[in-house]
Design an enzyme around this catalytic site. Structure first.
Site, PDB file in Angstrom:
ATOM      1  N   TYR A  11       0.830  -1.225   0.000  1.00 36.92           N
ATOM      2  CA  TYR A  11       0.000   0.000   0.000  1.00 36.92           C
ATOM      3  C   TYR A  11       0.862   1.272   0.000  1.00 36.92           C
ATOM      4  O   TYR A  11       0.868   2.037  -0.973  1.00 36.92           O
ATOM      5  CB  TYR A  11      -0.925  -0.064   1.219  1.00 36.92           C
ATOM      6  N   ASP A  31       9.748  -7.433  -3.811  1.00 32.66           N
ATOM      7  CA  ASP A  31       8.534  -7.751  -3.052  1.00 32.66           C
ATOM      8  C   ASP A  31       8.306  -9.255  -3.189  1.00 32.66           C
ATOM      9  O   ASP A  31       8.504  -9.826  -4.261  1.00 32.66           O
ATOM     10  CB  ASP A  31       7.335  -6.969  -3.635  1.00 32.66           C
ATOM     11  N   PHE A  73       9.818  -1.107   3.184  1.00 34.23           N
ATOM     12  CA  PHE A  73       8.420  -1.266   3.633  1.00 34.23           C
ATOM     13  C   PHE A  73       8.082  -2.735   3.872  1.00 34.23           C
ATOM     14  O   PHE A  73       6.934  -3.048   4.195  1.00 34.23           O
ATOM     15  CB  PHE A  73       7.449  -0.797   2.540  1.00 34.23           C
ATOM     16  N   ASN A  76       5.359  -7.290   7.960  1.00 38.43           N
ATOM     17  CA  ASN A  76       3.964  -7.625   8.271  1.00 38.43           C
ATOM     18  C   ASN A  76       3.430  -6.576   9.228  1.00 38.43           C
ATOM     19  O   ASN A  76       4.159  -6.072  10.083  1.00 38.43           O
ATOM     20  CB  ASN A  76       3.873  -9.013   8.917  1.00 38.43           C
ATOM     21  N   ASN A  92       9.867 -12.068   9.979  1.00 39.04           N
ATOM     22  CA  ASN A  92       9.834 -11.191   8.799  1.00 39.04           C
ATOM     23  C   ASN A  92      10.361  -9.792   9.118  1.00 39.04           C
ATOM     24  O   ASN A  92      11.229  -9.273   8.422  1.00 39.04           O
ATOM     25  CB  ASN A  92       8.405 -11.136   8.251  1.00 39.04           C
ATOM     26  N   TYR A 141       3.467  -6.342  16.935  1.00 40.28           N
ATOM     27  CA  TYR A 141       3.779  -5.553  15.741  1.00 40.28           C
ATOM     28  C   TYR A 141       4.599  -4.311  16.123  1.00 40.28           C
ATOM     29  O   TYR A 141       5.692  -4.078  15.599  1.00 40.28           O
ATOM     30  CB  TYR A 141       2.478  -5.170  15.027  1.00 40.28           C
ATOM     31  N   ARG A 282     -11.973  -3.150  20.998  1.00 39.46           N
ATOM     32  CA  ARG A 282     -10.980  -4.059  20.429  1.00 39.46           C
ATOM     33  C   ARG A 282      -9.765  -4.021  21.347  1.00 39.46           C
ATOM     34  O   ARG A 282      -9.296  -2.938  21.701  1.00 39.46           O
ATOM     35  CB  ARG A 282     -10.613  -3.584  19.022  1.00 39.46           C
TER      36      ARG A 282
HETATM   37  N1  UDP Z   1     -12.345   0.608  14.249  1.00 33.05           N
HETATM   38  C1  UDP Z   1     -13.705   0.402  14.434  1.00 33.05           C
HETATM   39  N2  UDP Z   1     -14.321  -0.499  13.616  1.00 33.05           N
HETATM   40  C2  UDP Z   1     -13.676  -1.200  12.649  1.00 33.05           C
HETATM   41  C3  UDP Z   1     -12.277  -0.973  12.476  1.00 33.05           C
HETATM   42  C4  UDP Z   1     -11.649  -0.049  13.303  1.00 33.05           C
HETATM   43  O1  UDP Z   1     -14.345   0.995  15.297  1.00 33.05           O
HETATM   44  O2  UDP Z   1     -14.309  -2.016  11.976  1.00 33.05           O
HETATM   45  C5  UDP Z   1     -11.676   1.606  15.108  1.00 33.05           C
HETATM   46  C6  UDP Z   1     -10.487   1.050  15.893  1.00 33.05           C
HETATM   47  O3  UDP Z   1     -10.941   0.557  17.133  1.00 33.05           O
HETATM   48  C7  UDP Z   1      -9.608   2.301  16.029  1.00 33.05           C
HETATM   49  C8  UDP Z   1      -9.908   3.104  14.767  1.00 33.05           C
HETATM   50  O4  UDP Z   1     -11.137   2.578  14.248  1.00 33.05           O
HETATM   51  O5  UDP Z   1     -10.005   3.044  17.126  1.00 33.05           O
HETATM   52  C9  UDP Z   1      -8.847   2.961  13.715  1.00 33.05           C
HETATM   53  O6  UDP Z   1      -8.578   1.588  13.544  1.00 33.05           O
HETATM   54  P1  UDP Z   1      -7.630   1.026  12.403  1.00 33.05           P
HETATM   55  O7  UDP Z   1      -7.606  -0.473  12.525  1.00 33.05           O
HETATM   56  O8  UDP Z   1      -8.035   1.608  11.085  1.00 33.05           O
HETATM   57  O9  UDP Z   1      -6.214   1.646  12.739  1.00 33.05           O
HETATM   58  P2  UDP Z   1      -5.314   1.589  14.085  1.00 33.05           P
HETATM   59  O10 UDP Z   1      -5.611   2.886  14.809  1.00 33.05           O
HETATM   60  O11 UDP Z   1      -5.680   0.383  14.849  1.00 33.05           O
HETATM   61  O12 UDP Z   1      -3.939   1.556  13.553  1.00 33.05           O
END
Ligand code: UDP
Length: 327
Positions: A11, A31, A73, A76, A92, A141, A282
């Site tokens: 990306y 790549d 870049f 993972n 990786n 990560y 999450r």
């Molecule tokens: N998020 C959400 N629903 C989704 C995917 C992400 O509410 O289906 C929220 C996630 O909890 C975070 C924000 O959106 O607060 C950005 O998430 P993303 O995975 O895009 O990027 P991150 O901040 O984790 O790198």
């Protein structure tokens, strides 16, 4: 300049390659196409399919191309996967980088710019986040990216290698030419997931938690356009070419938007109701991540052109509408 881009079919890598070629640079790509896409490779770039952990292969490409600089870049980047399969990330991201550094030393290549992440900070103690703030990653990560930074630091101390580490906040959007954009499988990022609703691939967008300590209870992030990130890599190479020392920079817009605000903006852009569903938090999501990119502005002369969320989402929508299933 001859630039070797590792992960140039991914990306952010593919957008950086387009930017380099638009500026007339000579670009080679490595790549392994594990997560990258053949279709994302610029037709004018030279392409070597292979894995950076393959030392013999890497040596051959470095000997042949002898690039002025490397942009790395090839890693993972799925937080969730990194928690269930941590060794894949050590292999990786860290072992791959070690092989790369060995090959660079052998071949006298001494400039490298590479992808780091806001995930190195973990739960931030200050907003906006400065590069000097504590780094305590909450996932594998982020931990491997931080360890990559340290590997570069100690290797550059012991050699003439100079590096720039770029800590991205939330990369999003797509190239204005509509030919390349975001295409992950599985997709985990908020903006492409939201846009799957108007693209009729799902019926709602899940909001991961609405009980955070933020104005509307949903998480706040700093969304930065991929083309702005791409430009920062070129500025970073120029910075090293001027003889500057190794350095680390945050890359973000310095503005935070909540999940709800992002959804609301996507509704406006797509003219679709985009129903939302409140779900559990999450695991490992900090409430708020906002960058201070003052250092990149001052030392690299970087200024994001996409500083407006609506334009960022419009550019993403322009891509996803035409490529609902990616490449
Ligand atoms: N998020 C959400 N629903 C989704 C995917 C992400 O509410 O289906 C929220 C996630 O909890 C975070 C924000 O959106 O607060 C950005 O998430 P993303 O995975 O895009 O990027 P991150 O901040 O984790 O790198």
């Amino acid at each position: 300049m001859t630039i070797l881009v590792l992960g140039g079919a991914g990306y952010i890598g593919s957008h950086t390659v387009y930017e380099l070629i638009e500026r007339g640079e000579n670009v080679s790509i490595i790549d392994n196409l594990q997560t990258g896409h053949l279709e994302a490779i610029h037709p004018d770039a030279k392409f070597y399919k292979g894995d950076i952990r393959d030392e013999e292969f890497l040596d051959k490409v470095l000997q042949k191309e002898h690039p002025d600089a490397v942009i790395h870049f090839a890693a993972n980047s799925l937080v969730k996967e990194s928690m269930t399969n941590p060794l894949k990330y050590y292999d990786n991201n860290l072992y791959g980088t070690m092989v790369l550094l060995k090959s660079m030393l052998k071949n006298n290549i001494n400039k490298i710019v590479f992808s780091s992440t806001a995930a190195v900070y973990g739960e931030p103690q200050n907003i906006p986040i400065l590069e000097t703030d504590p780094t305590e990653p909450t996932n594998t990560y982020g931990e491997t990216k931080l360890a990559m930074e340290k590997m570069f630091k100690w290797t550059s101390n012991a050699s003439d290698i100079k590096f720039v580490s770029l800590r991205y906040f939330n990369a999003c959007g797509a190239h204005e030419n509509g030919k390349i954009g975001e295409a992950h499988n599985p997709e985990t990022h908020l903006i492409p997931l939201i846009l799957q609703v108007p693209n009729k691939q799902k019926t709602n967008i899940k909001i991961f938690g609405n009980d955070y300590d933020t104005p509307d209870g949903t998480c706040v992030r700093d969304y930065i356009h991929v083309s702005d990130l791409a430009k920062a890599h070129i500025l970073a190479i120029e910075y090293l070419q001027k003889g500057n020392n190794s350095n680390i920079f945050n890359l973000g817009n310095g503005k935070g938007f909540s999940v709800k605000e992002v959804i609301e903006t996507a509704r406006k852009v797509t003219e679709h109701p985009i129903p939302e569903l409140i779900c559990q938090r999450r695991e490992g999501d900090p409430a708020k991540l906002i960058a201070s990119s003052k250092k990149a502005q001052e030392l690299l002369g970087w200024k994001p052109e996409f500083d407006n969320l609506e334009n960022i989402i419009r550019s993403a929508w322009n891509w996803h509408k035409k490529h609902p299933y990616g490449y």
